[in-house]
Structures are given as C-alpha cells and as structure tokens.
Design an enzyme around this catalytic site. Structure first.
Site, PDB file in Angstrom:
ATOM      1  N   HIS A  86      65.361  33.925 -29.455  1.00 10.47           N
ATOM      2  CA  HIS A  86      65.750  35.271 -29.028  1.00 10.47           C
ATOM      3  C   HIS A  86      64.561  36.111 -28.584  1.00 10.47           C
ATOM      4  CE1 HIS A  86      65.154  36.579 -33.345  1.00 10.47           C
ATOM      5  NE2 HIS A  86      64.846  37.708 -32.787  1.00 10.47           N
ATOM      6  N   ASP A 222      66.520  28.770 -33.999  1.00 10.38           N
ATOM      7  CA  ASP A 222      66.096  29.919 -33.189  1.00 10.38           C
ATOM      8  C   ASP A 222      64.611  29.810 -32.798  1.00 10.38           C
ATOM      9  OD1 ASP A 222      65.812  32.358 -31.980  1.00 10.38           O
ATOM     10  OD2 ASP A 222      66.755  33.513 -33.580  1.00 10.38           O
ATOM     11  N   SER A 654      60.189  38.625 -36.137  1.00  7.39           N
ATOM     12  CA  SER A 654      60.810  37.463 -35.525  1.00  7.39           C
ATOM     13  C   SER A 654      59.760  36.638 -34.823  1.00  7.39           C
ATOM     14  CB  SER A 654      61.870  37.894 -34.520  1.00  7.39           C
ATOM     15  OG  SER A 654      63.066  38.090 -35.206  1.00  7.39           O
TER      16      SER A 654
HETATM   17  N1  ARG Z   1      69.189  39.778 -36.215  1.00  8.96           N
HETATM   18  C1  ARG Z   1      68.015  39.231 -35.634  1.00  8.96           C
HETATM   19  C2  ARG Z   1      67.044  40.327 -35.191  1.00  8.96           C
HETATM   20  O1  ARG Z   1      67.223  41.470 -35.517  1.00  8.96           O
HETATM   21  C3  ARG Z   1      68.322  38.272 -34.522  1.00  8.96           C
HETATM   22  C4  ARG Z   1      68.957  38.873 -33.318  1.00  8.96           C
HETATM   23  C5  ARG Z   1      69.195  37.895 -32.203  1.00  8.96           C
HETATM   24  N2  ARG Z   1      70.391  37.108 -32.367  1.00  8.96           N
HETATM   25  C6  ARG Z   1      71.654  37.519 -32.012  1.00  8.96           C
HETATM   26  N3  ARG Z   1      72.658  36.698 -32.218  1.00  8.96           N
HETATM   27  N4  ARG Z   1      71.882  38.677 -31.468  1.00  8.96           N
HETATM   28  O2  ARG Z   1      66.392  40.324 -34.207  1.00  8.96           O
HETATM   29  N1  ASP Z   2      65.639  39.477 -36.183  1.00  8.69           N
HETATM   30  C1  ASP Z   2      64.529  40.388 -36.395  1.00  8.69           C
HETATM   31  C2  ASP Z   2      63.531  40.352 -35.220  1.00  8.69           C
HETATM   32  O1  ASP Z   2      63.898  40.067 -34.107  1.00  8.69           O
HETATM   33  C3  ASP Z   2      63.871  40.128 -37.691  1.00  8.69           C
HETATM   34  C4  ASP Z   2      64.484  40.955 -38.777  1.00  8.69           C
HETATM   35  O2  ASP Z   2      64.892  42.104 -38.507  1.00  8.69           O
HETATM   36  O3  ASP Z   2      64.512  40.458 -39.896  1.00  8.69           O
HETATM   37  O4  ASP Z   2      62.398  40.746 -35.354  1.00  8.69           O
END
Ligand code: ARG
Ligand code: ASP
Length: 723
Positions: A86, A222, A654
C-alpha cells in the site's frame, strides 16, 4: 484495612504513571541512555550502538523515509528496498494499463534493466541527529504571543544554517519535540532515483482489502520492492540512465527463524503523528464529539459510493482508491472510540491529572507556576468544543464533494489572471488541465451529485444556525429542503461537473470561456459562500483558541516532565525516525475471545472466495499450498503469513522493518489491530498490537510464487541467530 486500600491506590497510580515496557516511540540517539537496559531485559541481544551510531554503519543506515509518508529498509548490498504494497501502490498504479495490469497481476523486473523509474518518489536516510533546543529557543520569552514565539524560533533555526556540519549533497531539517519544549536537528541524504522492482498481485498484497483492513487475524502479503539508484560516486543524483544501484552503509540481514510468543521485536521507522499527552477533556471530546461526527459523515459518504460501486463496474474501478482511503480512517476512528472506551482512557487521564494536581499543590514553586494550568486547559477545551465540531463538519463535507474541488481549480486560475495578468494565466492553463484531468479520471457526476445531496443535507440539518452561511439557508428555504432537487439543478447542464472532456478541450482552445462558465456554476457560488462563512465564524475563533491550547499544552508537557519525575517520557510521533520495541504476543479483544499471535497460509485458504473482489486467491498460490511447496520458507509443513507484537506504532510506520533480538529482519510492519488503534492517544498493552507480515512469506512469494529468486540471491539470509 486502610493500609491495604492505600497500597492499592498507590499500585493503581503506578500502573497509570510509569511508561510501560512496550509503550513509546523513542529517539534513536537516546536509546543507550533511556532504553538499552530495558530492551536487554526484554531479550535484545545487540546494543544501542548497533542500532544508532554516527561513527560506523548501524541499523539506522538501513532505514529510509519513503516519499515522506511511509518507511522502507535496505535489504541488499545493491540498494534493494522493501516497503508495503500500500506504500508502493501509487507507483504500481501509475505503471499499470489495461494490457499490463500490475495491480491485478503483480510485476517483477527480471533484471535491473526492467526496473521502472518513478519521478517524484524519493527516499531519505538520517545521517545524524542532534539536539538544538538551546539555539532554537534563544531569546524566546514567556511574554511572547504564540506568533512572536514562532517567528523567533523560525529565525533561530534559519540562523543555524551556516553552522550545520554537512556535505554539499546532504540536507537537514529541524523539528519540534515535546510540544515545542525541545528541538532536534536531522542531517539527511535524499535519493531521488527510486525504481520499482516488484510487487505481488493485489490479491496477495492487499488480500482481504477493506473488510480485513485494521483487523487481526490477518493474511495479507502487504509488500513491494524498489531499488535506490545513485550517481557513479554513490551520491544522490537526479534520475539518469547512467545511475548505478546504491551501495548502502548498511543492509539488513534476514532471519528465516520466525518468532515465538514472547520473543523480542523492535520496529524502526518514521511514525507520523500521535497525541499521548492530552488533557482528559481533549480525549473526552475525541470520544464523544469529533470521532462520532466524522464517522457519521463518512458513513453517509461511503454508503453513497458503495451503492454506485456495486452497480457499476466502471465506477468500481474509478472509486476504488478513494473508497479505500475514506474507509481507512473511518474504520480506524471506530476502533479508536471502542478502545478508548473499553480501556477507560478518560478516567485514567483524570486519575493521572489528579495526581499531578496533588503534587503541584504540595510544592509552592510548582503551585506558583502550574497551579491553574489544568483548569485553564479544561476551559480552553470547553471553548474549543463547538468550533472543533464545526471544523470537522466543514472539512468532512467540503472535501467529499468534488464539484467544490473542480470549481476551486478554476477559481485559482481566475485568481492568477486577476492578480498576475494574462501571460501568467495562459502559462498556468496546462497545469490546470493536468490536475483537472487527474480529478476527472476518478470522478463520476452521478456519484458526486448524490454525495452533494446527502452530505449538504446532513451539514445543514445537524449544525446550529451560526455555522450555516445565510446564502445556504436561503437556498434550502427556496428548495423547501428538497436537497435532491437542489442537487439536480446544480449539476444539470454544468459542463465542469458533467462533461470533463469538453472542459479540458475548452481550456486549451479558449480558457476565458471556462472562467465565465464557472461564474454561473451554482455549486461553485455556494462553495465560495460556505468558505467565507467558515472563515469568519470558525477559522478565526479556532486559531485563537488553538494558539492558547498549544501554549498551555506545551506548559503542561514541561510541567509533567518536572512533576512526574518517575515517569519516562517519549516525544509524540512527528514523522521523525523512532525505535519502538515489545514482545510477540496474542491478545484478548473481548470476553471469551482470545487471539493467537501467528497466522498461516491455511487461514488464507479458509478465507478464499473464488472470484471475490476481496478474498480471491491466485491459482498459483493455491497450487503451491496444495503441494506444500514452500521451499526453505515453510515451517513444519506450514507457511507462516503474519504475526503481531506489542510494538507501539502509528501511520507512517507502514513499511517499517520488524527486527529480532539480533537486529535481523523478521517481518514488515503494515497495520494495527482494530481494538487497539487508540494507541495514538492512549497506548494500552492489553489490546494494542502492531501487525507484521512474516519475512518468510515475503520471500516465499518473491521466490516460489513470482519466480524472482534472483532477488533473494542478493540478500543475506541467516539462521538460528547467527550473524
Ligand atoms: N490500515 C493500514 C494503514 O493505515 C493499511 C491501509 C491500506 N490498506 C487498505 N486496505 N486500505 O495504512
Ligand atoms: N497502516 C498504517 C500506515 O500506513 C500503519 C498504522 O497505522 O498502524 O502507516
């Protein structure tokens, strides 16, 4: 009895006050002083100087800020870097076409010649960190307004420039820590030739999509890979065919041993923003006012977009990224409210504040300085309440309705013509064509019209009259609150909102025509009215109160460090390099439910739904699973996928490496468990967990699934803790 009670109270306070073993995002240069002992007691085998050392290559030299929004790490002597899928998604999307769909199918360069440049993408190494508080705050006095204070600090920082020891190709920046009580300088090296090396198909890299996002148990691979290129002297250079793979000061070694429950881990990266030292009134507002309002507005927006995406394939593609990003925070805020509530965060902050106040009252010098501090903070937050809510309504509404963004692009163009004349205007047209073109690619008039209807209705119905522009009230009256009719009138026959290609052609042929049309665009007129009403009723008030809150929070931070002597403080995240550490551990999210700390490929197959948008599994992966063809990456006939630990992470972490007790790479951080997303405000070791993809799964996908084993050849693999 009394004695027991007293010792119980003391015990509870101790829990509230001392920074727990797993909490904190620590500055690497203070590890030796503040953390090394504890890290070793938790199982770490290396020393603080192996992590951060400015005199020889240390782990920090393998860590990069990727594009300023994620983290990456160097995993080979040829500048290969690993980050999340991502995080690399934009690059992957940019190179994808219908014929070469890298999002769907993945991409792997077979050799360096096939690696793809990404203009605009950069990585930054941290060369050195220095405290510069004294110089930054020179001449700053108590009596200064926030503005005067800031401009004095800005001048001090600018004056540092000539004194900063650095090479010509290096840069630096200064950031404020502990709410403006300390300042640190970071000398950096930024490489701008960063090429895409590989990415798995999104059915692996984003397996489970929005349904599994923020969730444990998780089964997502990921990750994506890039390579840093440098000039022939190994120094940063603009993109050139002649650039060569960067030779790092340090590349991470990779351990194939995996993790057991209780094992030491640390995550090294660039966490974005946290607010750990808020007054209880601020936390209460987040739980009761701001998060619920933002969630409710996004509920509506997501409902509209989802409805269209389900019915229309074209819209599904157009809105996929937008939907994911709106839903990401929406889901996180819900977890945050849940977690803050279930762990009694407000009550804990109140107990902490009461202890603070008791100690302040008992000490005349503290009392003189900080006696009224908590009361003042509380009062400021009470005042902030309604303006903060109005801000959330405004931003959540305005930024969802793209008619406003479209109109505003044309307004900017008109502004340039008015201010800088015809030539500047003509010069600015191509850039406008480009940005509008980008907006139109992911825009559907039908979706936007419905968003306008639903969100403007909510905006109007929910808010007190003082925050509603008089022109909006007149409109609502004249349409007898029929927002659907209003939306219809606003969108019908407006080229800017309905006919992108025509507007882009007109901009080329006769841009003045587009400016004139925008003067008649009712959505744009409304936008300008909303905007100016907001500026006069909210922005002005808010910035006044916010300045006061900032000043009080800064004092509160300083006071806490003086008064709560036994507590170890760490600075809130601010996108600078930090180390966090903790043990691998499962958790219990609710009564009778206990989560294990590892997931396996079996779990991917359990979730497999043929043809599904979120849970399809590529055929080749199914075959590898069926044949248990895991190569050197499986363990006891199983293929590990993800694991969790108690590392204190946030957005920006991330792509951060998860390292074991020997400093070897064992995983790649990419998310947190939903019940613990309140770690940004109040970390709680019982439910806060970071989610990592096991490095063996990454290598298995690269090697066995994608057939890109030549990349694994570049890496240094170690087993059984041997260096
Ligand atoms: N929750 C994670 C973060 O805040 C991953 C987000 C990307 N993945 C998704 N399915 N939207 O970045
Ligand atoms: N998914 C988050 C990021 O993209 C990481 C988190 O918020 O734990 O940085």
């Amino acid at each position: 009895m009394k004695a027991i009670k007293r010792s119980l109270v003391a015990f509870f306070l101790l829990l509230v006050i001392t920074a727990r073993a797993d909490e904190g995002m620590w500055l690497p240069l203070f590890l030796q002083q503040l953390n090394e002992k504890q890290m070793k007691s938790m199982g770490m085998k290396i020393s603080a100087s192996d992590i951060y050392n400015i005199n020889k290559g240390s782990l920090k030299d393998a860590i990069v800020s990727l594009g300023g929004f994620c983290t990456g790490e160097v995993i080979s002597e040829q500048g290969l870097i690993l980050t999340n899928h991502h995080c690399g998604f934009d690059a992957i999307q940019n190179h994808s076409t219908l014929e070469r769909n890298y999002i769907r199918d993945g991409f792997w360069a077979r050799n360096k010649g096939e690696e793809i440049p990404n203009p605009g993408l950069f990585v930054t190494f941290i060369v050195r960190i220095e405290e510069v508080t004294k110089s930054a705050l020179a001449g700053v006095t108590q009596g200064m307004t926030e503005q005067e204070r800031q401009s004095a600090i800005d001048k001090n920082i600018a004056a540092l420039r000539s004194g900063v020891k650095r090479e010509a190709y290096q840069d630096y920046f200064v950031r404020s820590f502990f709410e403006g009580n300390q300042y640190f300088l970071f000398v950096t090296e930024t490489y701008k030739d960063v090429r895409l090396v590989g990415a798995p198909p999104s059915a692996i890299g984003n397996f489970g999509k929005d349904t599994d996002n923020w969730m444990w148990p998780r089964h997502t691979g990921d990750f994506s890979m890039f390579r840093i290129y440098a000039g022939t002297d190994n120094k940063p250079a603009e993109f050139s065919e002649n650039n060569v793979p960067y030779k790092p000061k340090k590349a991470l070694s990779i351990s194939l041993d995996g993790m057991k429950e209780g094992d030491f881990t640390m995550v090294f990266g660039f966490p974005g923003r946290t607010t750990q030292y808020l007054h209880s009134a601020a936390v209460e507002q987040i739980v009761k006012v701001n998060d619920p309002a933002k969630i409710a507005i996004r509920d509506k927006a997501l409902g509209v977009i989802d409805g269209f995406m389900r019915r229309d394939e074209q819209i599904k593609i157009q809105y996929a990224a937008k939907y994911a990003s709106i839903s990401n925070s929406w889901k996180k805020w819900q977890g945050e409210v849940l977690g803050l509530t279930s762990t009694n965060a407000v009550a804990k902050k109140k107990a902490y504040a009461a202890e603070f106040q008791k100690r302040v009252n008992a000490n005349p010098a503290f009392k003189e300085q900080y006696g009224t501090l908590l009361g003042d903070l509380e009062a400021a937050y009470q005042e902030l309440n309604k303006y903060g809510l109005a801000r959330d309504y405004y931003t959540e509404t305005i930024s969802r309705i793209e008619a406003f963004a479209l109109g505003s692009r044309i307004n900017s163009l008109a502004g340039i013509k008015q201010k800088n004349g015809d030539k500047a205007f003509k010069d600015a047209v191509p850039k406008t064509i480009e940005t509008l073109g980008e907006l139109y690619k992911e825009y559907s008039p039908a979706v936007d019209k419905k968003l306008f209807e639903v969100l403007m209705q909510k905006f109007t119905n929910d808010q007190p009259e003082e925050f509603l522009a008089p022109e909006l009230l007149t409109l609502v009256k004249s349409y007898q609150s029929d927002f659907a009719k209003m939306a219809d009138d606003f969108y019908t026959n407006v080229d800017l909102l309905n006919n992108g290609p025509k507007v882009l052609a007109n901009l080329k042929a006769n841009p003045d025509l587009v400016l004139m049309a925008n003067d008649l665009n009712k959505a744009n007129q409304l936008f300008l009215q909303l905007n100016s009403h907001y500026a006069s009723t909210v922005t002005k008030k808010l910035s006044g109160i916010q300045a006061r809150v900032n000043q009080l929070q800064r004092t509160y931070m300083k006071a806490q460090m003086e008064v709560m002597k036994e507590k170890k403080f760490y600075p809130d995240a601010n996108s600078t390099l930090r180390v966090t550490y903790g043990n691998v551990k499962g958790y219990q999210p609710r009564d009778a439910v206990k989560f294990d700390f590892y997931t396996y490929l079996d779990g991917v197959m359990d979730k497999y739904k043929p043809g599904d948008y979120e849970f399809d599994v590529p055929e080749k992966l199914r075959t590898l699973y069926k044949n248990k063809d895991f190569g050197q990456y499986g363990k006891n006939g199983k293929m590990p996928v993800c694991f969790i630990a108690m590392n204190h992470t946030t957005g920006g972490n991330s792509g951060s490496p998860a390292l074991d007790a020997n400093g070897n790479l064992v995983g790649l951080n990419f998310d947190r468990a939903w019940e613990g997303t309140m770690s940004d405000i109040n970390y709680d070791p019982s439910i806060c967990r970071n989610i990592m993809v096991d490095i063996r799964y990454v290598l298995f996908i690269v090697d066995k699934y994608a057939g890109a084993g030549h990349l694994v050849q570049e890496m240094k693999l170690v087993r059984a803790g041997k260096k």
